[in-house]
Write a protein that holds these residues in place. Sequence first.
Motif, PDB file in Angstrom:
ATOM      1  N   GLY A 354       0.821  -1.211   0.000  1.00 14.30           N
ATOM      2  CA  GLY A 354       0.000   0.000   0.000  1.00 14.30           C
ATOM      3  C   GLY A 354       0.850   1.254   0.000  1.00 14.30           C
ATOM      4  N   MET A 355       1.929   1.236   0.742  1.00 16.92           N
ATOM      5  CA  MET A 355       2.850   2.381   0.790  1.00 16.92           C
ATOM      6  C   MET A 355       3.472   2.630  -0.579  1.00 16.92           C
ATOM      7  SD  MET A 355       6.456   2.642   2.814  1.00 16.92           S
ATOM      8  CE  MET A 355       7.278   1.807   1.456  1.00 16.92           C
ATOM      9  N   VAL A 356       3.920   1.544  -1.220  1.00 18.58           N
ATOM     10  CA  VAL A 356       4.546   1.669  -2.544  1.00 18.58           C
ATOM     11  C   VAL A 356       3.539   2.192  -3.561  1.00 18.58           C
ATOM     12  CG1 VAL A 356       5.632   0.386  -4.429  1.00 18.58           C
ATOM     13  CG2 VAL A 356       6.252  -0.112  -2.057  1.00 18.58           C
ATOM     14  N   ASP A 357       2.291   1.718  -3.471  1.00 21.24           N
ATOM     15  CA  ASP A 357       1.240   2.176  -4.397  1.00 21.24           C
ATOM     16  C   ASP A 357       0.966   3.663  -4.241  1.00 21.24           C
ATOM     17  OD1 ASP A 357       1.014  -0.383  -5.359  1.00 21.24           O
ATOM     18  OD2 ASP A 357      -0.717  -0.913  -4.103  1.00 21.24           O
ATOM     19  N   ARG A 358       1.201   4.196  -3.030  1.00 18.53           N
ATOM     20  CA  ARG A 358       0.987   5.637  -2.808  1.00 18.53           C
ATOM     21  C   ARG A 358       2.193   6.477  -3.230  1.00 18.53           C
ATOM     22  NH1 ARG A 358      -1.410   3.367   1.916  1.00 18.53           N
ATOM     23  NH2 ARG A 358      -3.662   3.764   1.981  1.00 18.53           N
ATOM     24  N   GLY A 359       3.189   5.818  -3.760  1.00 22.92           N
ATOM     25  CA  GLY A 359       4.340   6.550  -4.291  1.00 22.92           C
ATOM     26  C   GLY A 359       5.469   6.758  -3.314  1.00 22.92           C
ATOM     27  N   ILE A 360       5.429   6.101  -2.161  1.00 26.45           N
ATOM     28  CA  ILE A 360       6.514   6.224  -1.184  1.00 26.45           C
ATOM     29  C   ILE A 360       7.536   5.133  -1.469  1.00 26.45           C
ATOM     30  CG2 ILE A 360       7.126   6.211   1.259  1.00 26.45           C
ATOM     31  CD1 ILE A 360       4.254   7.047   1.871  1.00 26.45           C
ATOM     32  N   LYS A 361       8.767   5.527  -1.716  1.00 30.91           N
ATOM     33  CA  LYS A 361       9.818   4.556  -2.046  1.00 30.91           C
ATOM     34  C   LYS A 361      10.435   3.985  -0.770  1.00 30.91           C
ATOM     35  CE  LYS A 361      11.112   6.544  -6.505  1.00 30.91           C
ATOM     36  NZ  LYS A 361      12.215   7.104  -7.319  1.00 30.91           N
ATOM     37  N   PRO A 362      10.468   2.662  -0.642  1.00 32.42           N
ATOM     38  CA  PRO A 362      11.100   2.058   0.548  1.00 32.42           C
ATOM     39  C   PRO A 362      12.615   2.208   0.505  1.00 32.42           C
ATOM     40  CG  PRO A 362      10.429   0.358  -0.998  1.00 32.42           C
ATOM     41  CD  PRO A 362       9.927   1.653  -1.563  1.00 32.42           C
ATOM     42  N   ASP A 363      13.226   2.265   1.671  1.00 32.36           N
ATOM     43  CA  ASP A 363      14.692   2.315   1.754  1.00 32.36           C
ATOM     44  C   ASP A 363      15.206   0.977   2.287  1.00 32.36           C
ATOM     45  OD1 ASP A 363      13.929   2.376   4.377  1.00 32.36           O
ATOM     46  OD2 ASP A 363      14.987   4.214   4.896  1.00 32.36           O
ATOM     47  N   HIS A 364      16.521   0.882   2.457  1.00 36.15           N
ATOM     48  CA  HIS A 364      17.114  -0.387   2.887  1.00 36.15           C
ATOM     49  C   HIS A 364      16.663  -0.773   4.298  1.00 36.15           C
ATOM     50  CE1 HIS A 364      19.927   2.305   4.940  1.00 36.15           C
ATOM     51  NE2 HIS A 364      20.293   1.273   5.663  1.00 36.15           N
ATOM     52  N   VAL A 365      16.350   0.226   5.152  1.00 36.17           N
ATOM     53  CA  VAL A 365      15.896  -0.082   6.515  1.00 36.17           C
ATOM     54  C   VAL A 365      14.551  -0.794   6.475  1.00 36.17           C
ATOM     55  CG1 VAL A 365      15.202   0.914   8.731  1.00 36.17           C
ATOM     56  CG2 VAL A 365      17.162   1.862   7.508  1.00 36.17           C
ATOM     57  N   LEU A 366      13.648  -0.304   5.651  1.00 35.31           N
ATOM     58  CA  LEU A 366      12.325  -0.919   5.558  1.00 35.31           C
ATOM     59  C   LEU A 366      12.412  -2.317   4.942  1.00 35.31           C
ATOM     60  CD1 LEU A 366       9.369  -0.703   6.065  1.00 35.31           C
ATOM     61  CD2 LEU A 366       9.091   0.559   3.943  1.00 35.31           C
ATOM     62  N   GLY A 394      17.344  -0.998  -7.084  1.00 36.03           N
ATOM     63  CA  GLY A 394      18.621  -0.282  -6.976  1.00 36.03           C
ATOM     64  C   GLY A 394      19.129  -0.100  -5.565  1.00 36.03           C
ATOM     65  N   ILE A 395      18.582  -0.856  -4.615  1.00 34.96           N
ATOM     66  CA  ILE A 395      19.024  -0.758  -3.215  1.00 34.96           C
ATOM     67  C   ILE A 395      19.912  -1.958  -2.920  1.00 34.96           C
ATOM     68  CG2 ILE A 395      18.305  -0.657  -0.807  1.00 34.96           C
ATOM     69  CD1 ILE A 395      15.677   0.563  -1.762  1.00 34.96           C
ATOM     70  N   SER A 396      21.140  -1.702  -2.575  1.00 36.36           N
ATOM     71  CA  SER A 396      22.100  -2.774  -2.336  1.00 36.36           C
ATOM     72  C   SER A 396      21.921  -3.355  -0.934  1.00 36.36           C
ATOM     73  CB  SER A 396      23.528  -2.252  -2.495  1.00 36.36           C
ATOM     74  OG  SER A 396      24.466  -3.277  -2.279  1.00 36.36           O
ATOM     75  N   PRO A 397      21.793  -4.671  -0.818  1.00 31.87           N
ATOM     76  CA  PRO A 397      21.702  -5.289   0.515  1.00 31.87           C
ATOM     77  C   PRO A 397      22.958  -4.997   1.331  1.00 31.87           C
ATOM     78  CG  PRO A 397      21.149  -6.861  -1.216  1.00 31.87           C
ATOM     79  CD  PRO A 397      21.717  -5.661  -1.898  1.00 31.87           C
ATOM     80  N   ASP A 398      22.785  -4.728   2.604  1.00 31.16           N
ATOM     81  CA  ASP A 398      23.932  -4.460   3.473  1.00 31.16           C
ATOM     82  C   ASP A 398      24.253  -5.689   4.313  1.00 31.16           C
ATOM     83  OD1 ASP A 398      21.869  -4.501   5.276  1.00 31.16           O
ATOM     84  OD2 ASP A 398      21.977  -2.377   5.799  1.00 31.16           O
TER      85      ASP A 398
END
Length: 633
Positions: A354-366, A394-398
């Motif tokens: 739902g967050m992604v559908d609203r246009g919020i891009k997740p970061d590596h923490v999420l 494009g988010i590299s796993p840490d």
Amino acid sequence: MNQFKRSTGLIPPTIITIGIFCSKANHFCSCSSSLQPITEDSSGLNLNPLYNLLPNTKNPSQLVNLISSTLLNPNNRNADNIISLQEHKQNHSQLFDHLGVNEISRILLRCQSNSHAALSFFNWVKSYLCLTPNAQNYCVLIHILVWHKNFKEAMHLLSELISLNQDSSFIVFKSLLMSTDNDDCNWDPVVFDMLIKAYLKKDKVKEGFKAFRKMIKLGFSPSIIAVNYLLNGLCKMNYGDKCWEVFDEMGNTGVHPNPCTFNILTHVLCKEGNVDKVNEFLEKMEEEGFEPDIVTYNMLVDSYCKRGRLKDGIHLYKIMYIRGLIPDLITHTSLINGLCKGGNVKEAHKLFHGMVDRGIKPDHVLYNTLICGYCKEGLMREARLLLHDMIGNGISPDNFTCSKLVEGYSRQQRMLSAVNLIVELQRFKITVPSEIYDHLVTGLCKENKPFAAKSLLDRIPQGCYQISEELYEKLICSFSECNDADQALHLKNEMISKNEKPGLVIYRAIISCLCRLRRLSEAESVMKEMIHSGLLPDSEICRSFITAHCKEQNFDAAKASVCIFASEFRIFDSASYNSLIEILSEEGDMAKLVSLQEEMMKIGYKPTRLTWKHMFSGLSRATGLQQNDAMVR
């Protein structure tokens, strides 16, 4: 008087004078410090009439005039003036010998119109003359810099002054205050706000709080920015009670809070876990005319989720939309983390979509939060798909991502799946931490899969990973247990080529493996190498040799080995001794059996219960053989 207080942030001058006078009467100079505070006698700003009786070469007033005129020469730049000072120092060395802390302050006051000249002179005194300015000198210059809005340099000097007075925090405050008592010194009350910030920047929260209390006591009214700085520092150090003391003082002194103030105090309440008090405070906040913003709601949602009150957190999440506040990445991260910890990872993933559908891009923490939730529930397929989604965006796993995925596979004893995951990450050119390789190799060796472990290590780019001695030991032992003596020997030689010394555990594992494979000559060669390196064999190595000789039915070689280990290494292994007794017992030759026992006892072996058991068994066999022979006859 109240009007003066509101407009200037200070109490009337008459009251300030009384405060300063009372401060002087408290014997502040009795405390030790690397810098001395300003006192009535030590200020030295009033000219001594006796100076006029001195010759010019020894008159400090002449020195002050010479340096001041040089620094304020309008025809030169600051750099040129410093060069001129150095020339004066060489030409009038006897006069410059009389430059002390009092003269430094007088020169600085003469340079109030040019803060750059004052600062250049101060640095010249410290670096070129190697003199240590006192607190008076520092404070005069700090006031000059603040008056000219050179806050960066003033903050630097405040921090330096604080460092020089580690054991006596109030000296800095008193020195700044006493400098304001000099009519010749221009000053701005903002310097005391800066003092609070300087203390907090150096993690001296208690000292900053004390400075705040002294400001209030003397009638100074700090800025809301300085107060928020102090509140934030107290909150980080878990000094919640002190935060409320500051808040009460704000009301008493007329310092009006702003939204940042309320958010800091809301965070204090959330850390204390007092939800009822949070609600009361929010009502008070709204009465003051402040609407809770996204920061406020995020703190509340995070607090509810961390305390397992997910329903309250989700309720606030919905209230945010009603009030026109759009939940951001921080809001969703708090909720998803709470849902995952509560074992509701699928609901968390719905919220994620739902967050992604609203246009919020997740970061590596999420991503890490959700992956960790799936791994905790053992849903490794979903976790891996989320990893692919993460890389695709494009988010590299840490390191955390890799560790949690490997731990998830390890809990399910799926070490090969974990290895495949790491190989996949290598293809994506994602750096895998050394700890992951250590964990995987250790796990594979425990599962007796050293070939998979070695294959994984061979895939690591050269220079990116160093095998530790501990890991070499685990690999060699695992290969030895799998009876792959060649790989074990290869790794042992690899260690030696790197100037690493194999230990007894490694040699024991290889020798035992070679003995099981009946490669006794190689086993003896390895044992000689071990002895040459300074290590001595133990009972287990002795037993391996004896067992191998016995399996080959080479009694003489076994007996010789027992004697050698006993005489040369003082190893008396009962199991090896009993193996020889058992062989003769099965043959039923009592003469040889008794002879062997006597010989072994002379060497130092002592019979055990098992020894006597074999002896009686041999006697029974011998008696049975004699009876059979008699019957045949």
